[in-house]
Design a protein around this motif. Sequence first.
Motif, PDB file in Angstrom:
ATOM      1  N   ARG A   1      36.129  34.840  38.239  1.00 52.28           N
ATOM      2  CA  ARG A   1      37.130  34.249  37.353  1.00 52.28           C
ATOM      3  C   ARG A   1      37.880  35.333  36.595  1.00 52.28           C
ATOM      4  O   ARG A   1      39.079  35.240  36.382  1.00 52.28           O
ATOM      5  CB  ARG A   1      36.463  33.279  36.387  1.00 52.28           C
ATOM      6  CG  ARG A   1      35.957  32.058  37.130  1.00 52.28           C
ATOM      7  CD  ARG A   1      35.327  31.055  36.216  1.00 52.28           C
ATOM      8  NE  ARG A   1      34.732  30.004  37.043  1.00 52.28           N
ATOM      9  CZ  ARG A   1      33.820  29.157  36.628  1.00 52.28           C
ATOM     10  NH1 ARG A   1      33.388  29.211  35.385  1.00 52.28           N
ATOM     11  NH2 ARG A   1      33.346  28.251  37.435  1.00 52.28           N
TER      12      ARG A   1
ATOM     13  N   GLU B   1      38.368  38.269  37.749  1.00 56.64           N
ATOM     14  CA  GLU B   1      39.218  38.925  38.742  1.00 56.64           C
ATOM     15  C   GLU B   1      40.511  38.135  38.951  1.00 56.64           C
ATOM     16  O   GLU B   1      41.588  38.709  39.077  1.00 56.64           O
ATOM     17  CB  GLU B   1      38.451  39.041  40.057  1.00 56.64           C
ATOM     18  CG  GLU B   1      38.796  40.274  40.840  1.00 56.64           C
ATOM     19  CD  GLU B   1      37.858  40.446  42.023  1.00 56.64           C
ATOM     20  OE1 GLU B   1      38.363  40.549  43.143  1.00 56.64           O
ATOM     21  OE2 GLU B   1      36.629  40.447  41.811  1.00 56.64           O
ATOM     22  N   LEU B   2      40.373  36.816  38.960  1.00 57.17           N
ATOM     23  CA  LEU B   2      41.560  35.955  39.069  1.00 57.17           C
ATOM     24  C   LEU B   2      42.524  36.255  37.931  1.00 57.17           C
ATOM     25  O   LEU B   2      43.727  36.457  38.142  1.00 57.17           O
ATOM     26  CB  LEU B   2      41.130  34.488  39.031  1.00 57.17           C
ATOM     27  CG  LEU B   2      42.254  33.464  38.862  1.00 57.17           C
ATOM     28  CD1 LEU B   2      43.092  33.376  40.134  1.00 57.17           C
ATOM     29  CD2 LEU B   2      41.706  32.090  38.512  1.00 57.17           C
ATOM     30  N   MET B   3      41.994  36.320  36.715  1.00 57.57           N
ATOM     31  CA  MET B   3      42.851  36.571  35.559  1.00 57.57           C
ATOM     32  C   MET B   3      43.489  37.950  35.654  1.00 57.57           C
ATOM     33  O   MET B   3      44.631  38.156  35.293  1.00 57.57           O
ATOM     34  CB  MET B   3      42.043  36.454  34.263  1.00 57.57           C
ATOM     35  CG  MET B   3      41.517  35.066  34.007  1.00 57.57           C
ATOM     36  SD  MET B   3      42.779  33.791  34.136  1.00 57.57           S
ATOM     37  CE  MET B   3      43.438  33.800  32.474  1.00 57.57           C
ATOM     38  N   LYS B   4      42.703  38.891  36.165  1.00 58.18           N
ATOM     39  CA  LYS B   4      43.218  40.251  36.293  1.00 58.18           C
ATOM     40  C   LYS B   4      44.357  40.296  37.310  1.00 58.18           C
ATOM     41  O   LYS B   4      45.376  40.954  37.095  1.00 58.18           O
ATOM     42  CB  LYS B   4      42.082  41.183  36.721  1.00 58.18           C
ATOM     43  CG  LYS B   4      42.283  42.597  36.263  1.00 58.18           C
ATOM     44  CD  LYS B   4      41.024  43.418  36.431  1.00 58.18           C
ATOM     45  CE  LYS B   4      41.338  44.863  36.069  1.00 58.18           C
ATOM     46  NZ  LYS B   4      40.241  45.756  36.404  1.00 58.18           N
ATOM     47  N   SER B   5      44.167  39.567  38.397  1.00 57.05           N
ATOM     48  CA  SER B   5      45.209  39.579  39.424  1.00 57.05           C
ATOM     49  C   SER B   5      46.492  38.927  38.911  1.00 57.05           C
ATOM     50  O   SER B   5      47.572  39.183  39.412  1.00 57.05           O
ATOM     51  CB  SER B   5      44.720  38.874  40.690  1.00 57.05           C
ATOM     52  OG  SER B   5      44.779  37.471  40.522  1.00 57.05           O
ATOM     53  N   LEU B   6      46.350  38.075  37.897  1.00 57.16           N
ATOM     54  CA  LEU B   6      47.541  37.425  37.327  1.00 57.16           C
ATOM     55  C   LEU B   6      48.077  38.205  36.134  1.00 57.16           C
ATOM     56  O   LEU B   6      49.028  37.779  35.488  1.00 57.16           O
ATOM     57  CB  LEU B   6      47.194  36.000  36.879  1.00 57.16           C
ATOM     58  CG  LEU B   6      46.863  35.010  37.990  1.00 57.16           C
ATOM     59  CD1 LEU B   6      46.279  33.738  37.418  1.00 57.16           C
ATOM     60  CD2 LEU B   6      48.098  34.699  38.810  1.00 57.16           C
ATOM     61  N   ARG B   7      47.442  39.320  35.830  1.00 57.26           N
ATOM     62  CA  ARG B   7      47.840  40.139  34.677  1.00 57.26           C
ATOM     63  C   ARG B   7      47.780  39.317  33.388  1.00 57.26           C
ATOM     64  O   ARG B   7      48.661  39.383  32.547  1.00 57.26           O
ATOM     65  CB  ARG B   7      49.253  40.704  34.845  1.00 57.26           C
ATOM     66  CG  ARG B   7      49.431  41.602  36.039  1.00 57.26           C
ATOM     67  CD  ARG B   7      48.427  42.735  35.983  1.00 57.26           C
ATOM     68  NE  ARG B   7      48.590  43.673  37.074  1.00 57.26           N
ATOM     69  CZ  ARG B   7      48.178  43.456  38.322  1.00 57.26           C
ATOM     70  NH1 ARG B   7      47.610  42.319  38.636  1.00 57.26           N
ATOM     71  NH2 ARG B   7      48.330  44.365  39.236  1.00 57.26           N
ATOM     72  N   ALA B   8      46.731  38.522  33.260  1.00 55.17           N
ATOM     73  CA  ALA B   8      46.589  37.711  32.053  1.00 55.17           C
ATOM     74  C   ALA B   8      46.245  38.609  30.870  1.00 55.17           C
ATOM     75  O   ALA B   8      45.624  39.650  31.028  1.00 55.17           O
ATOM     76  CB  ALA B   8      45.476  36.685  32.252  1.00 55.17           C
TER      77      ALA B   8
ATOM     78  N   GLN C   1      44.573  35.184  26.710  1.00 57.94           N
ATOM     79  CA  GLN C   1      44.602  34.142  27.748  1.00 57.94           C
ATOM     80  C   GLN C   1      43.253  34.051  28.442  1.00 57.94           C
ATOM     81  O   GLN C   1      42.745  32.964  28.684  1.00 57.94           O
ATOM     82  CB  GLN C   1      45.690  34.454  28.780  1.00 57.94           C
ATOM     83  CG  GLN C   1      47.089  34.119  28.308  1.00 57.94           C
ATOM     84  CD  GLN C   1      48.130  34.545  29.319  1.00 57.94           C
ATOM     85  OE1 GLN C   1      47.996  35.587  29.962  1.00 57.94           O
ATOM     86  NE2 GLN C   1      49.170  33.755  29.461  1.00 57.94           N
TER      87      GLN C   1
ATOM     88  N   VAL D   1      39.642  30.992  30.261  1.00 58.89           N
ATOM     89  CA  VAL D   1      38.530  31.171  31.191  1.00 58.89           C
ATOM     90  C   VAL D   1      37.194  31.287  30.458  1.00 58.89           C
ATOM     91  O   VAL D   1      36.267  30.537  30.729  1.00 58.89           O
ATOM     92  CB  VAL D   1      38.754  32.407  32.096  1.00 58.89           C
ATOM     93  CG1 VAL D   1      37.470  32.799  32.788  1.00 58.89           C
ATOM     94  CG2 VAL D   1      39.825  32.099  33.130  1.00 58.89           C
TER      95      VAL D   1
END
Lengths: 254, 257
Positions: free
Chosen positions: A155, A157-164, A168, A173
């Motif tokens: 999870r 990693e997902l945020m990281k890939s979205l540059r959150a 956020q 998350v």
Amino acid sequence: MVKQENTLYRIAKVIAPIIVFLIVFGGLEWAIGHYDVPRWLISKPSDTVQVLFDKFGEIWPNVWVTIKEILIGYVIGISLGISMALLFTSNRFAEKAVSPYVVFLIVTPQIILVPLLMLWMGFGIEVKFTAVALSSFPITMISTMTGVKNVSAHRYELMKSLRATKLQTFFKVLIPSAIPNVFTGMRLATIFATTAAVGAELISGNIGIGPQISYYTEFMQVDIAFAYVYMMMLISVLFYTLIGFIENMILKRR
Amino acid sequence: MKNVSKVFQTRRQTIHALQDINLNVPEKSIVGIVGPSGCGKSTIIRLLNDIIKPTSGDIVVDDYTYEAKIPADVIRKFGFIFQRPNLLPWLTLRENIQFPQKIVGLKGPEWDRVVDDLIKIGRLEDVADQYPSSLSGGMLQRGGVLRAMATRPEILLMDEPFGSLDDMLREQLDIETLEIWQKLEQTIIFITHNVREAILMSGKVYVMATEPGRIIAEIPIDIPYPRELKIIADPKFLEYERQITNLIGEIDLSTIK
């Protein structure tokens, strides 16, 4: 056919606990009468309920005091527990620094602090809800910390890939991921809270459920003491169920 | 988008995760990267997605060369598809697909429509308002793929996208991904250790070897799209499969010695 079994099962599920209830309390009622157990030792369930209604005017204010202590202390305790957990897990070093002592907090009975609290705060309600808060916060904190630490790396990693942003990630998350654990802690904290409230009352003061049970037992008026015990059981069960209910409301969609 | 080309070289640590990697990914094509585990396939994806920085070499997207801080509009060109669907359990399927838009701050009816379209393309209309716990594995995977497309990325990075599924379901999802790709025309870079999957999907396959992670072959797959699952029995397909399997096999043997 299958459907029929299901309805049968559903009815049985409701009836079975009622039957057990009847057996236990009916058995108690019958046994106390049959073996002629003295009234000052054990009170019949029927007598207890009778007293509960007769003396409700006297019983209720004491019960209400205990409820107030539990609620105020509990709210303070879990707020403290959740915020401290978030604080400690937000920083690797903070967590390493405090985690050995968290165990102390949880295994030490907070009740032993009550005499000291009395020294500082007197005999008022403050002592009790402070004791309740102290008892309910460690379990909430530990459980929340577990929840925060166990958020799946995927999870993040997902945020990281979205540059959150950090904020956020925190709100979208981390918090929702940890919520089940927060509730586990809050549910367990109800048990600690009720125990602490009555315990603190027994040590300090003369109003509330604890002192009343102690008082009436000394005067062999066991039926009134039992009435208070019943009320206490009711409060604990309702409290625990209420938190469980809120938990289900929030988590049922998952 | 003009021509996408990426060149990076050595990521020089004590471990040479990647050595002199040269990839050229044409616009709107699917490029597969296949290789044994530990060859640095995932590192390539993470470099592209700027989760880590190359030790040396350049990465070029369109006309933009990667620098220390990559502007948001370049980053937004990428969509990332994970090995597992990785959907958030407290959001409905629709909310999950919309999630990236919320994070990068894309609002308005036109973006809602993007989500609606994606749900339609993935044939998930009936279950869009359900929570992940009540969906099948295949639906979840499709949801994960569609989520990556919610910000309308031009380049999709797929890291063993359906690696955790059984062969049959994976190949079915591969075909579905191809269908989505033909409708939306993104560039896809995807990583797999499954040779058949690489051939099935790609217009070009890069074969990698391990220690150090490097590319040992670049094989254009000359099978026209749209492709159907039955092409895996095609002689041409089998020839590719044999060729790539041999390449990987040789390397493995030589490292074992």
